[in-house]
Scaffold this motif. Structure first.
Motif, short mmCIF file in Angstrom:
data_model
loop_
_atom_site.label_atom_id
_atom_site.label_comp_id
_atom_site.label_asym_id
_atom_site.label_seq_id
_atom_site.Cartn_x
_atom_site.Cartn_y
_atom_site.Cartn_z
N THR A 19 57.12 -33.84 5.53
CA THR A 19 57.92 -34.80 6.18
C THR A 19 58.57 -35.82 5.32
O THR A 19 59.63 -36.45 5.74
CB THR A 19 56.71 -35.67 6.93
OG1 THR A 19 55.71 -36.21 6.05
CG2 THR A 19 56.05 -34.50 8.09
N ASP A 20 58.06 -35.76 3.82
CA ASP A 20 58.87 -37.18 3.01
C ASP A 20 58.74 -36.21 1.79
O ASP A 20 57.76 -36.63 1.03
CB ASP A 20 58.22 -38.15 3.28
CG ASP A 20 59.00 -39.41 2.55
OD1 ASP A 20 59.86 -38.71 1.63
OD2 ASP A 20 58.72 -40.54 2.83
N ALA A 80 48.04 -35.39 2.90
CA ALA A 80 47.98 -34.62 4.36
C ALA A 80 48.90 -34.72 5.07
O ALA A 80 49.52 -34.07 5.95
CB ALA A 80 46.22 -34.74 4.89
N GLU A 81 49.34 -36.03 5.25
CA GLU A 81 50.25 -36.61 6.24
C GLU A 81 51.77 -36.02 5.74
O GLU A 81 52.72 -35.98 6.66
CB GLU A 81 50.26 -38.01 6.52
CG GLU A 81 50.82 -38.82 5.41
CD GLU A 81 49.96 -39.25 4.26
OE1 GLU A 81 50.38 -40.03 3.56
OE2 GLU A 81 48.94 -38.46 4.09
N LEU A 82 52.08 -35.90 4.69
CA LEU A 82 53.28 -35.37 4.16
C LEU A 82 53.44 -34.02 4.21
O LEU A 82 54.30 -33.32 4.25
CB LEU A 82 53.66 -36.11 2.68
CG LEU A 82 53.56 -37.44 2.67
CD1 LEU A 82 53.75 -38.15 1.14
CD2 LEU A 82 54.44 -38.34 3.65
N ARG A 132 44.39 -32.51 0.50
CA ARG A 132 43.49 -33.26 1.52
C ARG A 132 43.45 -34.61 1.27
O ARG A 132 43.58 -34.96 2.66
CB ARG A 132 42.28 -32.38 1.60
CG ARG A 132 41.33 -32.57 2.55
CD ARG A 132 39.88 -32.34 2.37
NE ARG A 132 39.48 -32.77 1.12
CZ ARG A 132 39.20 -31.96 0.12
NH1 ARG A 132 39.29 -30.70 -0.05
NH2 ARG A 132 38.71 -32.45 -0.91
N PRO A 182 51.78 -31.18 6.02
CA PRO A 182 50.75 -30.75 6.95
C PRO A 182 50.37 -29.57 7.24
O PRO A 182 49.40 -29.39 7.82
CB PRO A 182 51.62 -31.40 8.40
CG PRO A 182 53.16 -31.29 7.93
CD PRO A 182 53.03 -31.75 6.64
N ARG A 192 45.35 -37.07 -0.28
CA ARG A 192 46.48 -38.05 -0.49
C ARG A 192 47.78 -37.68 0.12
O ARG A 192 48.69 -38.20 -0.07
CB ARG A 192 46.68 -38.22 -2.30
CG ARG A 192 45.39 -38.81 -2.77
CD ARG A 192 45.28 -40.18 -2.63
NE ARG A 192 46.66 -40.93 -3.02
CZ ARG A 192 47.23 -41.92 -2.35
NH1 ARG A 192 46.84 -42.23 -0.94
NH2 ARG A 192 48.23 -42.35 -2.70
#
Length: 94
Positions: free
Chosen positions: A12-13, A76-78, A72, A80, A74
């Motif tokens: 995502t980034d 996970a949101e980037l 996992r 996925p 640091r």
């Protein structure tokens, strides 16, 4: 020498992921016995590829464990999606 290549899709980034890898993960991976080099590449289109080189298989395997924990905890949101992992002995180099 052994290499581990991880390909992440759906990133995502990539710039933020690269910043965190540079500031937080590189110090961890440099501590792995037999560490030689590590690269984190923004391949475009939501794809990043990391490549690590180690003197032996044990170092390469430890790097995979550390990378999994780091992603996992640091990233996970980037990052996925789980990576495609390719690992093995380097049989030619320059």
């Amino acid at each position: 020498m052994h290499a581990v290549i991880r390909r992440y899709e759906g990133v995502t980034d990539p710039a933020e992921a690269g910043r965190r890898v540079n500031e937080e993960f590189l110090p961890l991976i440099r501590q792995v016995r037999g560490f030689v080099a590590y690269y984190f590449v923004d391949a475009g289109g939501g794809v990043v590829v990391s490549t690590g080189f180690f003197e032996d298989r044990a170092g390469a395997e430890e790097s995979t464990e550390r990378a999994g924990g780091f992603v996992r905890d640091r990233l996970a949101e980037l990052l996925p999606n789980p990576p495609q992992i390719t690992a093995g002995e380097v049989v030619a180099r320059s």
